[in-house]
Design an enzyme around this catalytic site. Structure first.
Site, PDB file in Angstrom:
ATOM      1  N   GLY A  58       0.777  -1.244   0.000  1.00  0.00           N
ATOM      2  CA  GLY A  58       0.000   0.000   0.000  1.00  0.00           C
ATOM      3  C   GLY A  58       0.801   1.282   0.000  1.00  0.00           C
ATOM      4  N   ASP A 116      -4.695   1.420  10.682  1.00  0.00           N
ATOM      5  CA  ASP A 116      -6.104   1.117  10.939  1.00  0.00           C
ATOM      6  C   ASP A 116      -6.194   0.587  12.378  1.00  0.00           C
ATOM      7  OD1 ASP A 116      -8.761   0.465  10.556  1.00  0.00           O
ATOM      8  OD2 ASP A 116      -8.412  -1.206   9.238  1.00  0.00           O
ATOM      9  N   PHE A 165     -13.854   2.814   4.901  1.00  0.00           N
ATOM     10  CA  PHE A 165     -12.910   2.175   3.989  1.00  0.00           C
ATOM     11  C   PHE A 165     -12.532   3.136   2.867  1.00  0.00           C
ATOM     12  CE2 PHE A 165     -11.274  -0.674   0.799  1.00  0.00           C
ATOM     13  CZ  PHE A 165     -10.499  -1.522   1.557  1.00  0.00           C
ATOM     14  N   ASP A 172      -5.815  -0.351  -1.880  1.00  0.00           N
ATOM     15  CA  ASP A 172      -6.670  -1.144  -2.767  1.00  0.00           C
ATOM     16  C   ASP A 172      -7.963  -1.580  -2.090  1.00  0.00           C
ATOM     17  OD1 ASP A 172      -5.350  -3.083  -0.992  1.00  0.00           O
ATOM     18  OD2 ASP A 172      -6.272  -4.591  -2.293  1.00  0.00           O
TER      19      ASP A 172
HETATM   20  P1  IMP Z   1      -3.881  -2.521  10.530  1.00  0.00           P
HETATM   21  O1  IMP Z   1      -2.913  -3.630  10.814  1.00  0.00           O
HETATM   22  O2  IMP Z   1      -5.291  -2.888  10.914  1.00  0.00           O
HETATM   23  O3  IMP Z   1      -3.451  -1.184  11.084  1.00  0.00           O
HETATM   24  O4  IMP Z   1      -3.980  -2.415   8.966  1.00  0.00           O
HETATM   25  C1  IMP Z   1      -3.003  -1.864   8.195  1.00  0.00           C
HETATM   26  C2  IMP Z   1      -3.137  -2.296   6.762  1.00  0.00           C
HETATM   27  O5  IMP Z   1      -4.481  -2.644   6.408  1.00  0.00           O
HETATM   28  C3  IMP Z   1      -2.766  -1.140   5.867  1.00  0.00           C
HETATM   29  O6  IMP Z   1      -1.376  -1.127   5.609  1.00  0.00           O
HETATM   30  C4  IMP Z   1      -3.603  -1.396   4.635  1.00  0.00           C
HETATM   31  O7  IMP Z   1      -2.921  -2.233   3.748  1.00  0.00           O
HETATM   32  C5  IMP Z   1      -4.835  -2.112   5.146  1.00  0.00           C
HETATM   33  N1  IMP Z   1      -5.990  -1.177   5.312  1.00  0.00           N
HETATM   34  C6  IMP Z   1      -6.506  -0.711   6.462  1.00  0.00           C
HETATM   35  N2  IMP Z   1      -7.542   0.113   6.238  1.00  0.00           N
HETATM   36  C7  IMP Z   1      -7.680   0.178   4.902  1.00  0.00           C
HETATM   37  C8  IMP Z   1      -8.585   0.912   4.040  1.00  0.00           C
HETATM   38  O8  IMP Z   1      -9.468   1.686   4.446  1.00  0.00           O
HETATM   39  N3  IMP Z   1      -8.389   0.722   2.704  1.00  0.00           N
HETATM   40  C9  IMP Z   1      -7.436  -0.102   2.184  1.00  0.00           C
HETATM   41  N4  IMP Z   1      -6.580  -0.784   2.955  1.00  0.00           N
HETATM   42  C10 IMP Z   1      -6.704  -0.641   4.310  1.00  0.00           C
END
Ligand code: IMP
Length: 188
Positions: A58, A116, A165, A172
């Site tokens: 990402g 996130d 989202f 993506d």
């Molecule tokens: P976390 O481990 O829950 O903080 O998620 C981090 C990863 O989830 C990011 O590096 C993204 O690849 C993916 N992600 C989290 N939220 C979104 C979103 O709203 N759109 C797309 N990818 C997301």
């Protein structure tokens, strides 16, 4: 008959796979913010020879834009951790791939597209814990504070956004939309 409103709202809706998305942060706003963040890092890390570690997939677009604005001596490498399926975090964290640099005694800047739940970063920070970096700071383009499950200190945040989202500018939805220059949010 009086019209309900003389203002006509044109909303450009983009269909990706099976969901509709609308522009949320346009590319000019993103560009300006990236320049501001780079300027801040150039000032903060002047003599520190930072090593940027960008999290794939990402962060690749954000990293490419940001790194070209870095004017101090700096290195960069890319690491990969997990895949994100559809709109929910799988919660599973995969093995860390691609860390070829010795991070001992280095000033590390981890570059993320979005924080996130914080699970990805907290796992990475755990892995890095014993490798002897001099400092580790997080730089993320986006942060969803309401989604946070792991408290993580984020030094540089591009935009704090609601828990919706988003797609585009490297992010993506089910594999698609990374090439969109603006950031879109889901239409609910
Ligand atoms: P976390 O481990 O829950 O903080 O998620 C981090 C990863 O989830 C990011 O590096 C993204 O690849 C993916 N992600 C989290 N939220 C979104 C979103 O709203 N759109 C797309 N990818 C997301």
């Amino acid at each position: 008959m009086r019209p309900i409103s003389n203002v006509i709202f044109y909303i450009y809706v983009m269909r990706i796979v099976d969901q509709d998305f609308e522009v949320f942060i346009d590319k000019e706003t993103i560009k300006k913010r990236v320049e501001e963040m780079a300027a801040q890092i150039n000032a903060d890390y002047q003599e520190l020879n930072p090593l940027f570690l960008s999290i794939l997939n990402g962060a690749f677009v954000f990293t490419a834009d940001l790194f070209r604005q870095i004017t101090i001596p700096a290195e960069i490498s890319f690491i990969k951790l997990k895949s994100y399926r559809k709109m929910e975090s799988s919660g599973k964290v995969k093995e860390l791939l691609g860390l070829e640099h010795n991070i001992f005694n280095r000033n590390i800047i981890i570059v993320e597209d979005i924080v996130d739940t914080g699970k990805t970063l907290s796992h990475i920070l755990e892995e890095f814990g014993e490798l002897g970096a001099k400092s580790i700071e997080i730089l993320t383009m986006l942060h969803k504070p309401e989604a946070s499950l792991k408290p993580i200190s984020l030094k540089y945040v591009g935009f704090r956004i609601p828990n919706k989202f988003v797609v585009g500018y490297g992010l993506d939805y089910d594999g698609y939309g990374r090439n969109l220059p603006d950031l879109y949010k889901i239409v609910e």
